[in-house]
Write a protein that holds these residues in place. Structure first.
Motif, PDB file in Angstrom:
ATOM      1  N   THR A 169       0.836  -1.216   0.000  1.00  0.00           N
ATOM      2  CA  THR A 169       0.000   0.000   0.000  1.00  0.00           C
ATOM      3  C   THR A 169       0.866   1.261   0.000  1.00  0.00           C
ATOM      4  O   THR A 169       0.492   2.277  -0.588  1.00  0.00           O
ATOM      5  N   VAL A 170       2.006   1.178   0.670  1.00  0.00           N
ATOM      6  CA  VAL A 170       2.915   2.334   0.701  1.00  0.00           C
ATOM      7  C   VAL A 170       3.503   2.574  -0.696  1.00  0.00           C
ATOM      8  O   VAL A 170       3.519   3.700  -1.199  1.00  0.00           O
ATOM      9  N   LEU A 171       3.965   1.517  -1.355  1.00  0.00           N
ATOM     10  CA  LEU A 171       4.569   1.672  -2.686  1.00  0.00           C
ATOM     11  C   LEU A 171       3.548   2.149  -3.707  1.00  0.00           C
ATOM     12  O   LEU A 171       3.878   2.875  -4.652  1.00  0.00           O
ATOM     13  N   ARG A 172       2.293   1.755  -3.506  1.00  0.00           N
ATOM     14  CA  ARG A 172       1.244   2.202  -4.434  1.00  0.00           C
ATOM     15  C   ARG A 172       1.091   3.724  -4.448  1.00  0.00           C
ATOM     16  O   ARG A 172       0.590   4.298  -5.403  1.00  0.00           O
ATOM     17  N   ARG A 173       1.534   4.377  -3.395  1.00  0.00           N
ATOM     18  CA  ARG A 173       1.423   5.836  -3.347  1.00  0.00           C
ATOM     19  C   ARG A 173       2.314   6.498  -4.404  1.00  0.00           C
ATOM     20  O   ARG A 173       2.192   7.681  -4.657  1.00  0.00           O
ATOM     21  N   LEU A 174       3.227   5.722  -5.007  1.00  0.00           N
ATOM     22  CA  LEU A 174       4.115   6.274  -6.041  1.00  0.00           C
ATOM     23  C   LEU A 174       3.499   6.192  -7.431  1.00  0.00           C
ATOM     24  O   LEU A 174       4.119   6.617  -8.407  1.00  0.00           O
ATOM     25  N   GLU A 175       2.300   5.632  -7.491  1.00  0.00           N
ATOM     26  CA  GLU A 175       1.598   5.500  -8.773  1.00  0.00           C
ATOM     27  C   GLU A 175       1.637   6.819  -9.541  1.00  0.00           C
ATOM     28  O   GLU A 175       1.351   7.881  -8.991  1.00  0.00           O
ATOM     29  N   GLY A 176       2.021   6.740 -10.795  1.00  0.00           N
ATOM     30  CA  GLY A 176       2.014   7.945 -11.632  1.00  0.00           C
ATOM     31  C   GLY A 176       3.287   8.776 -11.536  1.00  0.00           C
ATOM     32  O   GLY A 176       3.492   9.689 -12.327  1.00  0.00           O
ATOM     33  N   SER A 177       4.166   8.465 -10.568  1.00  0.00           N
ATOM     34  CA  SER A 177       5.392   9.247 -10.406  1.00  0.00           C
ATOM     35  C   SER A 177       6.500   8.741 -11.317  1.00  0.00           C
ATOM     36  O   SER A 177       7.466   9.451 -11.585  1.00  0.00           O
ATOM     37  N   GLY A 178       6.395   7.487 -11.739  1.00  0.00           N
ATOM     38  CA  GLY A 178       7.454   6.883 -12.557  1.00  0.00           C
ATOM     39  C   GLY A 178       8.633   6.381 -11.730  1.00  0.00           C
ATOM     40  O   GLY A 178       9.529   5.716 -12.241  1.00  0.00           O
ATOM     41  N   LEU A 179       8.653   6.692 -10.440  1.00  0.00           N
ATOM     42  CA  LEU A 179       9.827   6.349  -9.623  1.00  0.00           C
ATOM     43  C   LEU A 179       9.993   4.845  -9.412  1.00  0.00           C
ATOM     44  O   LEU A 179      11.103   4.350  -9.203  1.00  0.00           O
ATOM     45  N   LEU A 180       8.874   4.136  -9.453  1.00  0.00           N
ATOM     46  CA  LEU A 180       8.940   2.687  -9.194  1.00  0.00           C
ATOM     47  C   LEU A 180       9.391   1.922 -10.457  1.00  0.00           C
ATOM     48  O   LEU A 180       9.933   0.809 -10.343  1.00  0.00           O
ATOM     49  N   ASP A 181       9.176   2.526 -11.605  1.00  0.00           N
ATOM     50  CA  ASP A 181       9.371   1.802 -12.881  1.00  0.00           C
ATOM     51  C   ASP A 181      10.742   1.138 -13.049  1.00  0.00           C
ATOM     52  O   ASP A 181      10.816   0.014 -13.552  1.00  0.00           O
ATOM     53  N   PRO A 182      11.841   1.785 -12.677  1.00  0.00           N
ATOM     54  CA  PRO A 182      13.142   1.133 -12.892  1.00  0.00           C
ATOM     55  C   PRO A 182      13.353  -0.111 -12.011  1.00  0.00           C
ATOM     56  O   PRO A 182      14.289  -0.870 -12.242  1.00  0.00           O
ATOM     57  N   PHE A 183      12.506  -0.309 -11.033  1.00  0.00           N
ATOM     58  CA  PHE A 183      12.685  -1.423 -10.087  1.00  0.00           C
ATOM     59  C   PHE A 183      11.676  -2.519 -10.423  1.00  0.00           C
ATOM     60  O   PHE A 183      10.589  -2.586  -9.850  1.00  0.00           O
ATOM     61  N   ARG A 184      12.075  -3.381 -11.354  1.00  0.00           N
ATOM     62  CA  ARG A 184      11.099  -4.363 -11.858  1.00  0.00           C
ATOM     63  C   ARG A 184      10.594  -5.290 -10.768  1.00  0.00           C
ATOM     64  O   ARG A 184       9.417  -5.633 -10.720  1.00  0.00           O
ATOM     65  N   ASN A 185      11.502  -5.685  -9.875  1.00  0.00           N
ATOM     66  CA  ASN A 185      11.008  -6.609  -8.836  1.00  0.00           C
ATOM     67  C   ASN A 185       9.985  -5.919  -7.918  1.00  0.00           C
ATOM     68  O   ASN A 185       9.070  -6.564  -7.402  1.00  0.00           O
ATOM     69  N   LEU A 186      10.117  -4.597  -7.758  1.00  0.00           N
ATOM     70  CA  LEU A 186       9.136  -3.904  -6.905  1.00  0.00           C
ATOM     71  C   LEU A 186       7.800  -3.701  -7.631  1.00  0.00           C
ATOM     72  O   LEU A 186       6.735  -3.825  -7.014  1.00  0.00           O
ATOM     73  N   THR A 187       7.857  -3.412  -8.926  1.00  0.00           N
ATOM     74  CA  THR A 187       6.578  -3.265  -9.637  1.00  0.00           C
ATOM     75  C   THR A 187       5.850  -4.611  -9.673  1.00  0.00           C
ATOM     76  O   THR A 187       4.635  -4.675  -9.538  1.00  0.00           O
ATOM     77  N   GLU A 188       6.631  -5.690  -9.807  1.00  0.00           N
ATOM     78  CA  GLU A 188       5.997  -7.019  -9.815  1.00  0.00           C
ATOM     79  C   GLU A 188       5.461  -7.376  -8.412  1.00  0.00           C
ATOM     80  O   GLU A 188       4.424  -8.026  -8.283  1.00  0.00           O
ATOM     81  N   TYR A 189       6.188  -6.935  -7.418  1.00  0.00           N
ATOM     82  CA  TYR A 189       5.761  -7.153  -6.022  1.00  0.00           C
ATOM     83  C   TYR A 189       4.414  -6.449  -5.767  1.00  0.00           C
ATOM     84  O   TYR A 189       3.472  -7.047  -5.229  1.00  0.00           O
ATOM     85  N   VAL A 190       4.324  -5.203  -6.205  1.00  0.00           N
ATOM     86  CA  VAL A 190       3.066  -4.461  -6.034  1.00  0.00           C
ATOM     87  C   VAL A 190       1.949  -5.159  -6.820  1.00  0.00           C
ATOM     88  O   VAL A 190       0.835  -5.355  -6.304  1.00  0.00           O
ATOM     89  N   ALA A 191       2.260  -5.580  -8.039  1.00  0.00           N
ATOM     90  CA  ALA A 191       1.242  -6.252  -8.866  1.00  0.00           C
ATOM     91  C   ALA A 191       0.779  -7.553  -8.205  1.00  0.00           C
ATOM     92  O   ALA A 191      -0.410  -7.890  -8.255  1.00  0.00           O
ATOM     93  N   ARG A 192       1.725  -8.270  -7.574  1.00  0.00           N
ATOM     94  CA  ARG A 192       1.339  -9.508  -6.867  1.00  0.00           C
ATOM     95  C   ARG A 192       0.362  -9.198  -5.732  1.00  0.00           C
ATOM     96  O   ARG A 192      -0.598  -9.905  -5.505  1.00  0.00           O
ATOM     97  N   GLY A 193       0.644  -8.121  -5.014  1.00  0.00           N
ATOM     98  CA  GLY A 193      -0.263  -7.727  -3.928  1.00  0.00           C
ATOM     99  C   GLY A 193      -1.636  -7.362  -4.478  1.00  0.00           C
ATOM    100  O   GLY A 193      -2.670  -7.799  -3.972  1.00  0.00           O
ATOM    101  N   GLU A 194      -1.624  -6.558  -5.552  1.00  0.00           N
ATOM    102  CA  GLU A 194      -2.896  -6.086  -6.120  1.00  0.00           C
ATOM    103  C   GLU A 194      -3.704  -7.232  -6.742  1.00  0.00           C
ATOM    104  O   GLU A 194      -4.911  -7.083  -6.936  1.00  0.00           O
ATOM    105  N   ALA A 195      -3.024  -8.329  -7.067  1.00  0.00           N
ATOM    106  CA  ALA A 195      -3.732  -9.464  -7.685  1.00  0.00           C
ATOM    107  C   ALA A 195      -4.410 -10.350  -6.643  1.00  0.00           C
ATOM    108  O   ALA A 195      -5.211 -11.223  -6.995  1.00  0.00           O
ATOM    109  N   ARG A 196      -4.123 -10.136  -5.394  1.00  0.00           N
ATOM    110  CA  ARG A 196      -4.733 -10.987  -4.365  1.00  0.00           C
ATOM    111  C   ARG A 196      -6.244 -10.709  -4.306  1.00  0.00           C
ATOM    112  O   ARG A 196      -6.674  -9.549  -4.292  1.00  0.00           O
ATOM    113  N   PRO A 197      -7.048 -11.762  -4.246  1.00  0.00           N
ATOM    114  CA  PRO A 197      -8.503 -11.545  -4.222  1.00  0.00           C
ATOM    115  C   PRO A 197      -8.940 -10.610  -3.090  1.00  0.00           C
ATOM    116  O   PRO A 197      -9.848  -9.783  -3.287  1.00  0.00           O
ATOM    117  N   ALA A 198      -8.298 -10.710  -1.950  1.00  0.00           N
ATOM    118  CA  ALA A 198      -8.691  -9.851  -0.821  1.00  0.00           C
ATOM    119  C   ALA A 198      -8.408  -8.386  -1.138  1.00  0.00           C
ATOM    120  O   ALA A 198      -9.196  -7.496  -0.792  1.00  0.00           O
TER     121      ALA A 198
END
Ligand SMILES: N[C@@H](CCC(=O)N[C@@H](CS)C(=O)NCC(=O)O)C(=O)O
Length: 216
Positions: A169-198
């Motif tokens: 949830t903290v990393l999601r606050r960077l949405e739209g900033s582009g700052l997360l983009d160079p860190f592929r493992n972090l963007t995938e980490y956020v996507a894994r969280g967002e994919a959880r049914p809960a």
């Protein structure tokens, strides 16, 4: 008693999932605990009735059987301690997961929030561009460190736990900033969280509050 949380009646992010009741909704969804929501306006949040629940006049709050809590981290910790599924059972692993909860809120979130507040409140200042470079770099330092630690793992400490929930949830606050983009493992980490049914249920519930009130 079914827990009651508070959330924005009209979220400034238009339901993009950045308001911190999302963390609480997500935790409750992960453990399968139904909850009710009381929506509050910005005016109501600053009135004595709400300040009795939240000394700083903010959301989220949490009420259950005579217990009133504020601070999203404290609420998620309470939910995780009360129900199985968000914290490991072994003492050592539980302490490590709790350390990640604090890391998310105390070490990673502050530079991200400082940056986003500057983009909202300081945009018209003559020194804004210069300051943004500094704030961006502070965020990047933390992202580099977190990315190095996460490496190829799915989650920060073994199985998904409340530390991951808060960190995503903290990393999601960077949405739209582009700052997360160079860190592929972090963007995938956020996507894994967002994919959880809960998470999806929590996000949809929060978004529905906004769309119900702002149709079209
Ligand atoms: N540290 C608090 C921060 C709470 C917070 O900043 N809440 C925001 C919504 S995400 C809020 O109520 N803002 C309105 C205000 O401060 O007047 C937490 O994690 O619960």
């Amino acid at each position: 008693m079914t827990p009651i949380i508070t959330a924005f009646e009209n979220s400034p992010d238009r339901g993009r999932g950045l308001a911190r009741d999302l963390r609480v909704r997500w935790a409750l969804e992960e453990v399968g605990q139904p909850y009710d929501v009381r929506l509050v306006s910005f005016r109501e949040m600053k009135e004595p009735a709400h300040r009795r629940l939240h000394p700083f006049g903010q959301i989220p709050t949490y009420e259950e059987d005579g217990l009133a809590l504020f601070e999203s981290g404290a609420i998620v910790l309470h939910v995780a301690q009360r129900h199985a599924g968000l914290l490991p059972t072994s003492g050592t692993a539980r302490a490590r997961a709790t350390a990640w909860m604090f890391a998310a809120l105390n070490t990673v979130e502050p530079p991200i929030v400082e940056r986003s507040m500057a983009t909202i409140l300081e945009r018209d200042k003559p020194w804004y561009a210069e300051r943004l470079v500094i704030l961006d770099e502070r965020v990047r330092v933390r992202l580099r460190e977190l990315s190095t630690r996460l490496g190829d793992a799915d989650w920060l400490e073994g199985d998904f736990n409340a530390g991951d929930l808060l960190m995503v949830t903290v990393l999601r606050r960077l949405e739209g900033s582009g700052l997360l983009d160079p860190f592929r493992n972090l963007t995938e980490y956020v996507a894994r969280g967002e994919a959880r049914p809960a998470y999806r249920r929590a996000f949809a519930a929060q978004l529905a509050v906004f769309t119900d009130r702002n149709p079209g």
